[in-house]
Each structure stands twice: as C-alpha cells, then as structure tokens.
Design a protein around this motif. Structure first.
Motif, mmCIF file in Angstrom:
data_model
loop_
_atom_site.group_PDB
_atom_site.id
_atom_site.type_symbol
_atom_site.label_atom_id
_atom_site.label_comp_id
_atom_site.label_asym_id
_atom_site.label_seq_id
_atom_site.Cartn_x
_atom_site.Cartn_y
_atom_site.Cartn_z
ATOM 1 N N ALA A 1 82.290 44.393 4.210
ATOM 2 C CA ALA A 1 82.056 43.700 2.941
ATOM 3 C C ALA A 1 81.426 42.326 3.164
ATOM 4 N N ASN B 1 77.733 42.714 4.046
ATOM 5 C CA ASN B 1 76.953 43.006 2.853
ATOM 6 C C ASN B 1 76.717 41.746 2.030
ATOM 7 N N THR B 2 77.768 40.923 1.901
ATOM 8 C CA THR B 2 77.631 39.665 1.167
ATOM 9 C C THR B 2 76.652 38.731 1.861
ATOM 10 N N HIS C 1 74.088 39.578 3.751
ATOM 11 C CA HIS C 1 72.732 40.078 3.534
ATOM 12 C C HIS C 1 72.221 39.702 2.152
ATOM 13 N N ARG C 2 73.064 39.811 1.151
ATOM 14 C CA ARG C 2 72.665 39.431 -0.206
ATOM 15 C C ARG C 2 72.387 37.938 -0.294
#
Length: 350
Positions: free
Chosen positions: A264, A267-268, A270-271
């Motif tokens: 998680a 993913n955060t 990368h965003r």
C-alpha cells in the motif's frame, strides 16, 4: 521602528525586488545572491554536514533500537501474564492437549493473533472472559509489533543488502543512507517478500516432517495460519509442533501484514511521484505567479516559488505556511524581517 520605513524582505539571501527590477533594466548590479537553506538537501556532504547527518542517523537508529526493546518487553510481559493465566485455568480448556505450559503459551499466541484453530477452546466463564481480554490486548500488541519490530528488521536488511550489492566499495552510514533512501519502500517489499517465502517454506517442511501432513495439507495449513483464517481442520497438535508454532505464528502473521502495508505504501509513493512530476512539468501561467506571490509585491522570489510548488504537490498546505510564519514573527523581535542569534536569544528570554 519607523512606521514609514520599508520592511525588509522576509527572504534573506535574495536581493530586494526593486533592486532586481533595476538590474534587469540596466540601472543596477545584475548579480543575484542566493543563500543555501541549512534545512535543504545537500548535493554533496561537506565535513560539517556529514558529521551532522551521521549524528542524526545515529540518533534515529538509537530510537529505533529503543522502540524494538519496548516491543520485546511488551511482548514478553503479554506472553508471561497470558501463559500464567491460562496455565491456572488449564483444566477449563478443552481440546487436544500436550504439556500444560506449552499449551498455555500456544493458546496465548493463537488468541493474540486471532487465529482461532479450535483445537483448544475455553469451556468456563472465567476462561472465556480471559480469552476476551487477551484477544483485544493481543491485537493492540500486534499493531505495535507491525509498526516497530518489522521496520527495525527491514532496516537492518537494507543495510546488509546495500553493502552486498556494492561489496567492492566502502560504505559508511551516510553513503548507505543516500543509496537506500530513494528505494526504501521497494527494498522493504523485496526483503519482506523473501522473508515471507522463507517462513512459508519452513512452515510447510516442518508440518510435513513433524506433524506428518502430506505436502498439500501442510501448505494448506500454512496458508490458513499466516492469513489468520484458522479453519481448525489442520493445526499443530504435537508438543514439538506447538513449541515451533509459538515462534513461527508470531513471525509469519506479522510478516504478511507488514508486506501488505508496504504494498500500500509503495502504491501511495507511486501516486505521489506522478503528482510531483505533473506539477513540475506543466507550464507556469500568470495565474500561478499571482497565486505564488505571497507578499503581493508583483515579483515571485525563489522562496515564494518553492512554497507554491510544494503546496501544489501536497507536501505542505496553507496552514503549515501560516504556522511557520507565526513562529518566524515570534522570533523576529526587532521586526527586521531577518533572524539573528540576538533575536532568538531575546525571544527565548522574554
């Protein structure tokens, strides 16, 4: 101070905006002075900065070590109290039993991880109330273990991995920090993934050899255990198996939960990088300049531009800027727009 006197710029190191305008029109010096902010990242470490960074990293490692010690103490106390309580109510537990102490520790761990095999269950009011109390306490402790103990382990693995990848080079704490920091989450995911696979393999082999499960049943029991599914049809029933389970269950369930947290986080990250890239690559418009002009003087300085971009990236918000400026104004005793040792001393003594 004289009320008609022009207040100096709050951005020390930049020349006055009017002087910059005159310079562009050919009526003044064309040079512009920038001073490096000490809190800004350094392209290269000098001797003084290197010593400061090393001191900060050493302090961070000391704090992490202290947190790990606290987690170990809490876990020891929890298992000690839980084992004692469940040992005294051992006759109020029904199911497959081995030795009383081993069963008490095993039941305590299974309760803490909310695994619930069903091979040992409370069958009295007192035993059920104890189980209720220890399951909530155990869940809190598991959360603490996730945030402290696993991070400590992964940071040690990061250090080892970086040195292994660059075995021909001499790496100190600063160089390792610079090498690891940009890929920190990725390293954590890889490290925890490897550790999780090792735990799953060791659990499967142990169940197949000690508990005499076939390979499919052993792997099935491992999957049910690390996910806290606990159907109860397959579990650790031998004395050696439960001793192994006390340590293996704690390690495997914590490792899996930490793996999902890192996924998680990755993913955060990368965003966040995508947002930063969007902010830095799009064209600057007149509206942007007007929004970035904090002091409404018609000129956007370097500090104002940096603050505006950081706000766009979501790194800071207007409330953060307001609080920092409030602290600056409190320290700026002589209202000169700059801070000196004298200002700080007077502010702290008042």
């Amino acid at each position: 101070m004289d009320g008609n006197r022009m207040r100096p710029s709050l951005r020390p190191g930049l020349r006055d905006p009017s002087a910059q305008t005159n310079a562009r029109n050919g009526h003044g010096p064309k040079s512009r002075i920038y001073r490096r902010t000490r809190s800004a990242p350094l392209a290269n470490y000098g001797p003084v900065e290197a010593k400061c960074v090393a001191a900060v990293q050493q302090r961070s490692q000391s704090i992490m070590h202290l947190s790990f010690v606290k987690v170990a103490i809490f876990l020891t106390v929890y298992l000690g109290v839980g084992t004692t309580c469940f040992y005294f109510v051992r006759h109020q537990l029904e199911g497959d039993k081995t030795k009383a102490v081993i069963d008490a520790v095993y039941f305590c761990v299974v309760t803490m991880t909310t695994l619930g095999y069903g091979d040992l269950v409370p069958n009295s009011t007192l035993a059920k109330l104890l189980a209720c109390a220890f399951v909530f306490t155990g869940m809190t402790l598991v959360a603490l273990i996730l945030s402290k103990a696993a991070d400590y382990l992964v940071e040690r693995q990061e250090m080892f991995l970086t040195k292994a990848l660059h075995g021909h080079q001499k790496f100190g704490p600063i160089e390792v920090h610079k090498e690891v920091e940009p890929k920190s989450v990725r390293y954590k995911c890889v490290t925890v993934s490897i550790l999780l696979l090792v735990l799953m393999a060791s659990g499967t082999i142990f169940l197949a050899t000690v508990e005499k499960f076939d390979f499919v049943d052993a792997f099935y029991c491992v999957c049910c255990t690390i996910t806290s599914l606990g159907y109860g049809d397959k579990s650790f029933s031998t004395e050696a198996g439960r001793v192994f389970a006390v340590f293996w269950i704690l390690a495997s369930t914590t490792c899996l939960a930490q793996f999902f947290l890192y996924i998680a986080e990755l993913n955060t990250q990368h965003r966040q990088k995508a947002l930063v890239n969007l902010v830095l690559t799009r064209e600057v418009t007149k509206v942007d300049l007007e929004a970035a002009d904090l002091d409404d003087d018609g000129v956007v300085g370097a500090a104002e531009f940096v603050i505006y971009k950081l706000k766009e990236m979501g790194k800071i918000n207007q409330e953060d800027v307001r609080l920092v400026m409030k602290e600056f104004e409190a320290l700026d005793v002589d209202q000169s727009g700059t801070l000196s040792i004298k200002d700080v001393t007077l502010a702290q003594s008042s």
